[in-house]
Design a protein around this motif. Structure first.
Motif, PDB file in Angstrom:
ATOM      1  N   GLN A  13     -17.288   3.023  -5.691  1.00 43.92           N
ATOM      2  CA  GLN A  13     -18.373   2.325  -6.378  1.00 43.92           C
ATOM      3  C   GLN A  13     -17.894   0.960  -6.868  1.00 43.92           C
ATOM      4  O   GLN A  13     -16.697   0.757  -7.107  1.00 43.92           O
ATOM      5  CB  GLN A  13     -18.864   3.152  -7.550  1.00 43.92           C
ATOM      6  N   PRO A  14     -18.812   0.031  -7.026  1.00 44.40           N
ATOM      7  CA  PRO A  14     -18.440  -1.265  -7.605  1.00 44.40           C
ATOM      8  C   PRO A  14     -17.737  -1.082  -8.941  1.00 44.40           C
ATOM      9  O   PRO A  14     -18.144  -0.245  -9.759  1.00 44.40           O
ATOM     10  CB  PRO A  14     -19.789  -1.969  -7.771  1.00 44.40           C
ATOM     11  N   GLY A  15     -16.673  -1.853  -9.129  1.00 45.90           N
ATOM     12  CA  GLY A  15     -15.864  -1.738 -10.322  1.00 45.90           C
ATOM     13  C   GLY A  15     -14.730  -0.748 -10.200  1.00 45.90           C
ATOM     14  O   GLY A  15     -13.855  -0.690 -11.076  1.00 45.90           O
ATOM     15  N   GLY A  16     -14.715   0.012  -9.130  1.00 46.08           N
ATOM     16  CA  GLY A  16     -13.683   1.018  -8.927  1.00 46.08           C
ATOM     17  C   GLY A  16     -12.411   0.444  -8.338  1.00 46.08           C
ATOM     18  O   GLY A  16     -12.278  -0.771  -8.144  1.00 46.08           O
ATOM     19  N   SER A  17     -11.470   1.345  -8.045  1.00 44.40           N
ATOM     20  CA  SER A  17     -10.156   0.960  -7.543  1.00 44.40           C
ATOM     21  C   SER A  17      -9.763   1.794  -6.334  1.00 44.40           C
ATOM     22  O   SER A  17     -10.200   2.949  -6.188  1.00 44.40           O
ATOM     23  CB  SER A  17      -9.090   1.150  -8.627  1.00 44.40           C
ATOM     24  N   LEU A  18      -8.934   1.206  -5.515  1.00 42.49           N
ATOM     25  CA  LEU A  18      -8.304   1.896  -4.393  1.00 42.49           C
ATOM     26  C   LEU A  18      -6.900   1.342  -4.230  1.00 42.49           C
ATOM     27  O   LEU A  18      -6.647   0.172  -4.565  1.00 42.49           O
ATOM     28  CB  LEU A  18      -9.067   1.687  -3.083  1.00 42.49           C
ATOM     29  N   ARG A  19      -6.018   2.155  -3.700  1.00 40.80           N
ATOM     30  CA  ARG A  19      -4.683   1.664  -3.324  1.00 40.80           C
ATOM     31  C   ARG A  19      -4.473   1.928  -1.846  1.00 40.80           C
ATOM     32  O   ARG A  19      -4.496   3.074  -1.393  1.00 40.80           O
ATOM     33  CB  ARG A  19      -3.574   2.340  -4.127  1.00 40.80           C
ATOM     34  N   LEU A  20      -4.282   0.867  -1.113  1.00 41.23           N
ATOM     35  CA  LEU A  20      -3.998   0.959   0.310  1.00 41.23           C
ATOM     36  C   LEU A  20      -2.488   1.003   0.526  1.00 41.23           C
ATOM     37  O   LEU A  20      -1.728   0.376  -0.203  1.00 41.23           O
ATOM     38  CB  LEU A  20      -4.583  -0.227   1.057  1.00 41.23           C
ATOM     39  N   SER A  21      -2.090   1.726   1.548  1.00 39.02           N
ATOM     40  CA  SER A  21      -0.689   1.797   1.933  1.00 39.02           C
ATOM     41  C   SER A  21      -0.518   1.292   3.359  1.00 39.02           C
ATOM     42  O   SER A  21      -1.405   1.474   4.199  1.00 39.02           O
ATOM     43  CB  SER A  21      -0.177   3.237   1.856  1.00 39.02           C
ATOM     44  N   CYS A  22       0.609   0.683   3.608  1.00 38.11           N
ATOM     45  CA  CYS A  22       0.974   0.209   4.942  1.00 38.11           C
ATOM     46  C   CYS A  22       2.373   0.761   5.211  1.00 38.11           C
ATOM     47  O   CYS A  22       3.361   0.246   4.674  1.00 38.11           O
ATOM     48  CB  CYS A  22       0.963  -1.305   4.980  1.00 38.11           C
ATOM     49  N   ALA A  23       2.440   1.805   6.017  1.00 43.22           N
ATOM     50  CA  ALA A  23       3.707   2.468   6.297  1.00 43.22           C
ATOM     51  C   ALA A  23       4.234   2.029   7.658  1.00 43.22           C
ATOM     52  O   ALA A  23       3.490   1.991   8.639  1.00 43.22           O
ATOM     53  CB  ALA A  23       3.530   3.974   6.264  1.00 43.22           C
ATOM     54  N   ALA A  24       5.519   1.729   7.693  1.00 47.80           N
ATOM     55  CA  ALA A  24       6.141   1.273   8.929  1.00 47.80           C
ATOM     56  C   ALA A  24       6.989   2.379   9.535  1.00 47.80           C
ATOM     57  O   ALA A  24       7.615   3.162   8.820  1.00 47.80           O
ATOM     58  CB  ALA A  24       7.016   0.058   8.662  1.00 47.80           C
ATOM     59  N   SER A  25       7.009   2.403  10.845  1.00 44.96           N
ATOM     60  CA  SER A  25       7.910   3.306  11.558  1.00 44.96           C
ATOM     61  C   SER A  25       8.476   2.563  12.757  1.00 44.96           C
ATOM     62  O   SER A  25       7.854   1.653  13.294  1.00 44.96           O
ATOM     63  CB  SER A  25       7.176   4.569  12.018  1.00 44.96           C
ATOM     64  N   GLY A  26       9.675   2.944  13.137  1.00 48.41           N
ATOM     65  CA  GLY A  26      10.312   2.312  14.281  1.00 48.41           C
ATOM     66  C   GLY A  26      11.074   1.049  13.955  1.00 48.41           C
ATOM     67  O   GLY A  26      11.712   0.461  14.831  1.00 48.41           O
ATOM     68  N   PHE A  27      10.992   0.601  12.706  1.00 50.18           N
ATOM     69  CA  PHE A  27      11.746  -0.581  12.298  1.00 50.18           C
ATOM     70  C   PHE A  27      11.858  -0.581  10.772  1.00 50.18           C
ATOM     71  O   PHE A  27      11.139   0.139  10.091  1.00 50.18           O
ATOM     72  CB  PHE A  27      11.086  -1.874  12.787  1.00 50.18           C
ATOM     73  N   THR A  28      12.737  -1.430  10.269  1.00 54.33           N
ATOM     74  CA  THR A  28      12.938  -1.526   8.829  1.00 54.33           C
ATOM     75  C   THR A  28      12.035  -2.607   8.268  1.00 54.33           C
ATOM     76  O   THR A  28      12.155  -3.784   8.603  1.00 54.33           O
ATOM     77  CB  THR A  28      14.403  -1.848   8.516  1.00 54.33           C
ATOM     78  N   LEU A  29      11.149  -2.189   7.383  1.00 55.22           N
ATOM     79  CA  LEU A  29      10.123  -3.092   6.867  1.00 55.22           C
ATOM     80  C   LEU A  29      10.713  -4.184   5.989  1.00 55.22           C
ATOM     81  O   LEU A  29      10.158  -5.282   5.897  1.00 55.22           O
ATOM     82  CB  LEU A  29       9.099  -2.278   6.077  1.00 55.22           C
ATOM     83  N   ASP A  30      11.851  -3.915   5.329  1.00 54.58           N
ATOM     84  CA  ASP A  30      12.315  -4.857   4.319  1.00 54.58           C
ATOM     85  C   ASP A  30      12.786  -6.183   4.910  1.00 54.58           C
ATOM     86  O   ASP A  30      12.948  -7.156   4.172  1.00 54.58           O
ATOM     87  CB  ASP A  30      13.382  -4.238   3.424  1.00 54.58           C
ATOM     88  N   TYR A  31      12.984  -6.247   6.217  1.00 58.63           N
ATOM     89  CA  TYR A  31      13.360  -7.517   6.828  1.00 58.63           C
ATOM     90  C   TYR A  31      12.188  -8.492   6.867  1.00 58.63           C
ATOM     91  O   TYR A  31      12.372  -9.706   6.911  1.00 58.63           O
ATOM     92  CB  TYR A  31      13.873  -7.283   8.243  1.00 58.63           C
ATOM     93  N   TYR A  32      10.969  -7.966   6.857  1.00 61.57           N
ATOM     94  CA  TYR A  32       9.778  -8.778   7.082  1.00 61.57           C
ATOM     95  C   TYR A  32       9.007  -9.067   5.799  1.00 61.57           C
ATOM     96  O   TYR A  32       8.955  -8.248   4.877  1.00 61.57           O
ATOM     97  CB  TYR A  32       8.817  -8.052   8.023  1.00 61.57           C
ATOM     98  N   ALA A  33       8.371 -10.231   5.788  1.00 61.32           N
ATOM     99  CA  ALA A  33       7.254 -10.409   4.870  1.00 61.32           C
ATOM    100  C   ALA A  33       6.076  -9.634   5.452  1.00 61.32           C
ATOM    101  O   ALA A  33       5.966  -9.473   6.671  1.00 61.32           O
ATOM    102  CB  ALA A  33       6.906 -11.882   4.727  1.00 61.32           C
ATOM    103  N   ILE A  34       5.213  -9.152   4.583  1.00 61.90           N
ATOM    104  CA  ILE A  34       4.058  -8.351   5.006  1.00 61.90           C
ATOM    105  C   ILE A  34       2.789  -8.962   4.428  1.00 61.90           C
ATOM    106  O   ILE A  34       2.746  -9.309   3.239  1.00 61.90           O
ATOM    107  CB  ILE A  34       4.178  -6.892   4.533  1.00 61.90           C
ATOM    108  N   GLY A  35       1.795  -9.065   5.274  1.00 65.33           N
ATOM    109  CA  GLY A  35       0.516  -9.581   4.830  1.00 65.33           C
ATOM    110  C   GLY A  35      -0.578  -8.538   4.943  1.00 65.33           C
ATOM    111  O   GLY A  35      -0.499  -7.621   5.764  1.00 65.33           O
ATOM    112  N   TRP A  36      -1.566  -8.688   4.075  1.00 66.85           N
ATOM    113  CA  TRP A  36      -2.785  -7.893   4.153  1.00 66.85           C
ATOM    114  C   TRP A  36      -3.940  -8.821   4.545  1.00 66.85           C
ATOM    115  O   TRP A  36      -4.056  -9.931   4.004  1.00 66.85           O
ATOM    116  CB  TRP A  36      -3.110  -7.221   2.826  1.00 66.85           C
TER     117      TRP A  36
END
Length: 122
Positions: A13-36
């Motif tokens: 609903q309007p005014g509510g909250s959500l948390r999206l996740s972006c999970a990586a596999s096959g590589f190490t995420l910390d090397y990259y900047a990540i955009g949404w």
């Protein structure tokens, strides 16, 4: 196999909250900047946030600044997007992507997830 998987979307609903996740596999995420990104029907894709790989510096589009927060947990190989005070105009498919520019100063995105739908409606 390099893969990004978004999750956490849904109907809120309007005014509510959500948390999206972006999970990586096959590589190490910390090397990259990540955009949404997000794309609403009939509209162009919009870059809404980026988090750098080096010092965790973040940036936001004006449309989400003050409401959305990007963060990363390198131990879990995951980046998050906390979305608060959601509005109907936030309705879109949300995507994450890796940025070869580790500082987020430039948009050099290559690997993309499949997206997760966020719908804000009463």
């Amino acid at each position: 196999q390099v893969q990004l998987v978004e999750s956490g979307g849904g109907l809120v609903q309007p005014g509510g909250s959500l948390r999206l996740s972006c999970a990586a596999s096959g590589f190490t995420l910390d090397y990259y900047a990540i955009g949404w990104f997000r794309q609403a029907p009939g509209k162009e894709r919009e870059e809404i946030s980026c988090i750098s790989s080096s010092n965790g510096r973040t940036n936001y589009a004006d449309s989400v600044k003050g409401r959305f927060t990007i963060s990363r947990d390198n131990a879990k190989n995951t980046v998050y997007l906390q979305m608060n005070s959601l509005k109907p105009e936030d309705t879109a498919v949300y995507y994450c992507a890796t940025n070869r520019d580790r500082t987020c100063d430039y948009s050099e995105y290559d690997y993309w997830g499949q997206g997760t739908q966020v719908t804000v409606s009463s």
